[in-house]
Motif scaffolding. Sequence first.
Motif, PDB file in Angstrom:
ATOM      1  N   LYS A  30       0.940  -1.185   0.048  1.00 25.03           N
ATOM      2  CA  LYS A  30      -0.239   0.169  -0.178  1.00 25.03           C
ATOM      3  C   LYS A  30       0.740   1.199  -0.090  1.00 25.03           C
ATOM      4  O   LYS A  30       0.602   2.261  -0.661  1.00 25.03           O
ATOM      5  CB  LYS A  30      -0.882   0.011   1.230  1.00 25.03           C
ATOM      6  CG  LYS A  30      -2.169  -0.908   1.158  1.00 25.03           C
ATOM      7  CD  LYS A  30      -3.021  -0.645   2.101  1.00 25.03           C
ATOM      8  CE  LYS A  30      -4.455  -1.439   2.154  1.00 25.03           C
ATOM      9  NZ  LYS A  30      -5.134  -1.348   3.183  1.00 25.03           N
ATOM     10  N   ILE A  33       2.249   1.712  -3.338  1.00 24.64           N
ATOM     11  CA  ILE A  33       1.310   2.197  -4.311  1.00 24.64           C
ATOM     12  C   ILE A  33       1.181   3.675  -4.487  1.00 24.64           C
ATOM     13  O   ILE A  33       0.731   4.397  -5.176  1.00 24.64           O
ATOM     14  CB  ILE A  33       0.095   1.428  -4.298  1.00 24.64           C
ATOM     15  CG1 ILE A  33       0.385  -0.056  -4.565  1.00 24.64           C
ATOM     16  CG2 ILE A  33      -1.214   1.746  -5.194  1.00 24.64           C
ATOM     17  CD1 ILE A  33      -0.849  -1.397  -4.376  1.00 24.64           C
ATOM     18  N   LYS A  34       0.762   4.068  -2.883  1.00 20.94           N
ATOM     19  CA  LYS A  34       0.412   5.417  -2.792  1.00 20.94           C
ATOM     20  C   LYS A  34       1.730   6.282  -3.293  1.00 20.94           C
ATOM     21  O   LYS A  34       1.587   7.527  -4.088  1.00 20.94           O
ATOM     22  CB  LYS A  34       0.445   5.600  -1.135  1.00 20.94           C
ATOM     23  CG  LYS A  34      -0.756   5.136  -0.731  1.00 20.94           C
ATOM     24  CD  LYS A  34      -1.113   5.601   0.656  1.00 20.94           C
ATOM     25  CE  LYS A  34      -2.444   4.943   1.361  1.00 20.94           C
ATOM     26  NZ  LYS A  34      -2.515   5.499   2.953  1.00 20.94           N
ATOM     27  N   SER A  37       1.493   6.092  -7.126  1.00 28.40           N
ATOM     28  CA  SER A  37       0.323   6.987  -7.843  1.00 28.40           C
ATOM     29  C   SER A  37       0.748   8.245  -7.747  1.00 28.40           C
ATOM     30  O   SER A  37       0.443   9.088  -8.702  1.00 28.40           O
ATOM     31  CB  SER A  37      -0.757   6.570  -6.810  1.00 28.40           C
ATOM     32  OG  SER A  37      -0.616   6.931  -5.599  1.00 28.40           O
ATOM     33  N   VAL A 117      -7.770   6.260 -13.106  1.00 25.26           N
ATOM     34  CA  VAL A 117      -7.930   7.507 -12.334  1.00 25.26           C
ATOM     35  C   VAL A 117      -9.018   8.215 -12.469  1.00 25.26           C
ATOM     36  O   VAL A 117      -9.416   8.567 -13.301  1.00 25.26           O
ATOM     37  CB  VAL A 117      -6.648   8.505 -12.466  1.00 25.26           C
ATOM     38  CG1 VAL A 117      -6.592   9.421 -11.432  1.00 25.26           C
ATOM     39  CG2 VAL A 117      -5.582   7.472 -12.726  1.00 25.26           C
ATOM     40  N   LYS A 123     -10.371   8.186  -6.535  1.00 21.57           N
ATOM     41  CA  LYS A 123      -9.922   6.836  -6.855  1.00 21.57           C
ATOM     42  C   LYS A 123      -8.900   6.370  -7.673  1.00 21.57           C
ATOM     43  O   LYS A 123      -9.333   6.826  -8.759  1.00 21.57           O
ATOM     44  CB  LYS A 123     -10.970   5.745  -6.181  1.00 21.57           C
ATOM     45  CG  LYS A 123     -10.690   4.453  -6.032  1.00 21.57           C
ATOM     46  CD  LYS A 123     -11.880   3.477  -5.995  1.00 21.57           C
ATOM     47  CE  LYS A 123     -11.545   2.335  -5.397  1.00 21.57           C
ATOM     48  NZ  LYS A 123     -12.905   1.329  -5.303  1.00 21.57           N
ATOM     49  N   THR A 124      -7.920   5.617  -7.535  1.00 20.23           N
ATOM     50  CA  THR A 124      -7.123   5.070  -8.344  1.00 20.23           C
ATOM     51  C   THR A 124      -7.237   3.453  -8.053  1.00 20.23           C
ATOM     52  O   THR A 124      -7.083   2.910  -7.168  1.00 20.23           O
ATOM     53  CB  THR A 124      -5.576   5.715  -8.217  1.00 20.23           C
ATOM     54  OG1 THR A 124      -5.496   7.046  -8.383  1.00 20.23           O
ATOM     55  CG2 THR A 124      -4.711   4.950  -9.302  1.00 20.23           C
ATOM     56  N   THR A 125      -7.286   2.763  -9.317  1.00 20.86           N
ATOM     57  CA  THR A 125      -7.095   1.582  -9.550  1.00 20.86           C
ATOM     58  C   THR A 125      -6.086   0.906 -10.195  1.00 20.86           C
ATOM     59  O   THR A 125      -5.946   1.413 -11.413  1.00 20.86           O
ATOM     60  CB  THR A 125      -8.430   0.905 -10.242  1.00 20.86           C
ATOM     61  OG1 THR A 125      -9.654   1.241  -9.167  1.00 20.86           O
ATOM     62  CG2 THR A 125      -8.562  -0.615  -9.922  1.00 20.86           C
ATOM     63  N   SER A 300      -4.819  10.166  -5.478  1.00 20.37           N
ATOM     64  CA  SER A 300      -3.531   9.009  -4.808  1.00 20.37           C
ATOM     65  C   SER A 300      -4.169   9.005  -3.593  1.00 20.37           C
ATOM     66  O   SER A 300      -3.317   7.944  -2.868  1.00 20.37           O
ATOM     67  CB  SER A 300      -2.389  10.048  -5.198  1.00 20.37           C
ATOM     68  OG  SER A 300      -2.575  10.941  -4.173  1.00 20.37           O
ATOM     69  N   ILE A 303      -6.172   4.423  -3.039  1.00 18.03           N
ATOM     70  CA  ILE A 303      -5.495   3.480  -4.112  1.00 18.03           C
ATOM     71  C   ILE A 303      -5.805   1.795  -3.726  1.00 18.03           C
ATOM     72  O   ILE A 303      -6.031   1.351  -2.963  1.00 18.03           O
ATOM     73  CB  ILE A 303      -3.943   3.287  -3.946  1.00 18.03           C
ATOM     74  CG1 ILE A 303      -3.474   4.730  -4.174  1.00 18.03           C
ATOM     75  CG2 ILE A 303      -3.467   2.475  -5.321  1.00 18.03           C
ATOM     76  CD1 ILE A 303      -3.957   5.510  -5.283  1.00 18.03           C
ATOM     77  N   SER A 305      -5.205  -2.052  -5.459  1.00 16.35           N
ATOM     78  CA  SER A 305      -4.230  -2.649  -6.278  1.00 16.35           C
ATOM     79  C   SER A 305      -4.887  -3.865  -6.403  1.00 16.35           C
ATOM     80  O   SER A 305      -5.434  -4.744  -5.621  1.00 16.35           O
ATOM     81  CB  SER A 305      -2.891  -2.858  -5.444  1.00 16.35           C
ATOM     82  OG  SER A 305      -2.253  -3.685  -6.080  1.00 16.35           O
TER      83      SER A 305
END
Length: 382
Positions: A30, A33-34, A37, A117, A123-125, A300, A303, A305
């Motif tokens: 996590k 990813i943060k 992103s 995005v 939210k970002t996937t 961002s 996120i 994943s």
Amino acid sequence: MDNKNSRRIKRGNLTRNGALASQKTGKASKQFIKIFSLTLLILFFALGSYGFRLIAQTQGAFSKTYKPLAGREASSKIQNKKPVSILLLGVDTTDNGVRDTEVDYKGNSDTMIVVTVNPDTNKTTMMSVPRDTMAQIWKTSTNNTKKIQKINSAYNIGTEQSSVVTTEKLLNIPIDYYIKVDFNSLTKIVNSVGGVDVDVPFSFSYGDTGKKPSVFKKGKMHLNGQQALDYSRMRHDDPDGDYGRQKRQRQVISAIIKSAASAQTFTHYQSVLDSISDSMTTSMPFNDMQSMFLNYRGASKNIDSDYIQGYGSMIDGQSFEVAPTKELQRASNKLRKQLGLPKETLNNEETKLNKLNEDRGFDFNVDLDQTYNIFTKNQTSK
């Protein structure tokens, strides 16, 4: 009715990718990813850390990275603050460190991640597509190769265009932009940020053919560019195979971003930008990068994943990931929702092959040796 393309498939481990799903690595993933992103387009840290007074230099560094997709109009979604999708491609143009003798050899996209995005939901996937995923390869939206191959071969067959279209067809989603990074520039990038710190999961040694191997000891290590490349390449001695290699690659990428955003890097930011721009190609214009930095940063903070879970299978001596229709549909629904699109039932070559095999007794829910058939076009059209 089976045909001459019948192949034996041995079912592999049915558990989801431990490198992504492990509870022990969840916190670290996590955090990565943060960070990633926030710097998805590299420009994020270039502008955020160095200030808008450096836009001119940044634009110059990134001007040579722009390569639009042939026959496609420029997307207006970012300028209109709409949800967008980006295909991230990590390309390796060598085989175990040895550059292929073919002059025009392009390599395969061994890393493929669909990123959505959404500035409305903030939210970002990130949806990973395993490089060995079985897929029909397309060159353009109206021209497929009629080949069922590993999805990472799409780049080698038709460059970024083919990778984008093949992924669109597999998941029934539009892809607005791509970002491609040549993995062989990793040495230069790592050196430009002064090296990276990683936590080595186990001791091993690895190196390019003909070169002295790098030695890695379990625990924290500071790596230079060549060491980082060797660390990211090793696969066969990893107990988790390619999943373990992917995890180490994410470690290095995360460390690069942290080093690039550090105070020590500010004094030589131009070399950092140059090393990145030399290795990156994207269909995203610079003004869209700026707008994304300004208007999409809120995404961002939330996120998600994810990845497509296939079944490890051997087909004619090659390792494939055969994704069940249910899993492909799940991934499609999730990405379409993030893009503000309604659900649609998948109806592509992959789902047709799955249906034909299941009609003939193939069962994705049992861990047994089974025959999975690659049928002809006429058979899948029925």
